[in-house]
Design a protein around this motif. Sequence first.
Motif, short mmCIF file in Angstrom:
data_model
loop_
_atom_site.label_atom_id
_atom_site.label_comp_id
_atom_site.label_asym_id
_atom_site.label_seq_id
_atom_site.Cartn_x
_atom_site.Cartn_y
_atom_site.Cartn_z
N GLU A 1 0.54 -0.95 0.31
CA GLU A 1 0.21 0.22 -0.11
C GLU A 1 1.04 1.73 -0.12
OE1 GLU A 1 -3.31 0.61 2.67
OE2 GLU A 1 -2.71 -1.18 4.04
N GLN A 2 0.63 2.01 -0.44
CA GLN A 2 1.43 3.61 -0.79
C GLN A 2 1.20 3.85 0.72
OE1 GLN A 2 2.55 4.39 -3.83
NE2 GLN A 2 3.05 6.11 -2.32
N LYS A 3 0.57 4.25 1.56
CA LYS A 3 0.36 4.57 2.90
C LYS A 3 1.71 4.42 3.97
CE LYS A 3 -3.15 3.23 5.48
NZ LYS A 3 -2.95 2.71 7.11
N ILE A 4 1.99 2.90 3.41
CA ILE A 4 3.01 2.46 3.47
C ILE A 4 4.57 2.62 3.59
CG2 ILE A 4 4.24 0.16 4.72
CD1 ILE A 4 1.29 0.30 6.16
N LEU A 5 4.31 2.91 2.01
CA LEU A 5 5.36 3.54 1.51
C LEU A 5 5.78 4.54 1.59
CD1 LEU A 5 4.58 1.85 -2.30
CD2 LEU A 5 6.04 1.08 -0.44
N ASP A 6 4.74 5.75 2.21
CA ASP A 6 5.02 6.84 2.46
C ASP A 6 5.36 6.60 4.23
OD1 ASP A 6 4.48 7.62 -0.40
OD2 ASP A 6 2.24 8.27 0.44
N GLU A 7 5.00 6.30 4.62
CA GLU A 7 5.64 5.69 6.17
C GLU A 7 6.88 5.31 6.49
OE1 GLU A 7 3.75 3.68 8.97
OE2 GLU A 7 1.37 4.54 8.18
N ILE A 8 6.99 4.56 5.51
CA ILE A 8 8.51 3.78 5.27
C ILE A 8 9.91 5.22 5.06
CG2 ILE A 8 10.22 1.82 5.04
CD1 ILE A 8 7.99 0.28 4.35
N PHE A 9 8.93 5.96 4.47
CA PHE A 9 10.10 6.85 3.34
C PHE A 9 10.43 8.06 4.29
CE2 PHE A 9 10.73 10.10 0.30
CZ PHE A 9 11.72 10.57 -0.42
#
Length: 294
Positions: free
Chosen positions: A279-287
């Motif tokens: 999910e994009q939301k998880i990618l953004d959080e890790i980023f």
Amino acid sequence: MNRINGHTSLLGLLGYPVAHTLSPLIHNSLAEYYGDDLVYLPFEVKEEDLENAVKGAFSLGIRGLNCTVPHKSAVTEYLERIDPMAEAIGAVNTLVRGEKGYIGYNTDHLGLLEAMRREDIPVEGEKVLILGAGGAARAVAAMCASQHAGRIVIANRSLEKAEALAEMAGKLGDVPAEGVRFTGLYEKLEGAEWLAIQCTSVGLAPDDDGCILTGENKRVFSLIHTGVDLIYKPAETVFLRQLRQDGKKTMNGARMLLYQGVIAYEMWKGIWNGQISTEQKILDEIFANLDKES
Ligand code: NAP
């Protein structure tokens, strides 16, 4: 730590040194997000111990590994098989368990492609100027060739490496590719509009003031419509700053770093199908966490 039990599996990174790595942050965050019972650990492995490390890891049931400097080429000797793209690149950064050993992949080229797609930076039909001809440039050249770039020019300090890489890219993608020196680069680019991908280590922290285009080569900036720099520390190199100030589109290497890791994780999980499904939301959080740590 309390959640480690008899079912917990292990992922890891083989490199030397590894103390600086951001990979545990990426993979342990993904394990948490997916609710996977596994842990990702870096292993400091010297070159002379690589064979034992790879074979021992397989015997120990380690589910997957990443490989970083200085093992990305040498590790190919100790694998069950190598993905054709990784073979063309000559470097493997992800090992996935096969029947009798690990299978080697290169997710650097996939990570960069994914990052560029998401930033709306197309490669197909583009004139691509690759600055550098080291390990990362090999992955970039292979990606550009396989994505049907219109023309590829590879500029490097040592001409032999640039020419060898151009030959590989040309064969891989049936694309006109040439290796050149930096001297006279502006004239060699023939006034065209270029997508430039900066793959040298010039400008990497702590050499924050460094830039590969200096002196007469500063004129090359005017021929570039979009600049990508694989460096993510500093977040904006002198190369990218100049282009941004000239009103050009720019992207640094941070998203490539994240996506090469996410793609490796999806391979280990058996869900990689050519597109990131996390999910994009998880990618953004890790980023955001990567950004804080780097
Ligand atoms: P490498 O194999 O050591 O290659 C280094 C390249 O930089 C070579 O082309 C080398 O030219 C050139 N170079 C170094 N110092 C130079 C100088 N003073 N003047 C001119 N050229 C110089 O390194 P690599 O693994 O390809 O990594 C290159 C960069 O990409 C690093 O900054 C690394 O952090 C970054 N990277 C980012 C990601 C990501 O996920 N974002 C992934 C991989 C790499 P010669 O061939 O002439 O020596």
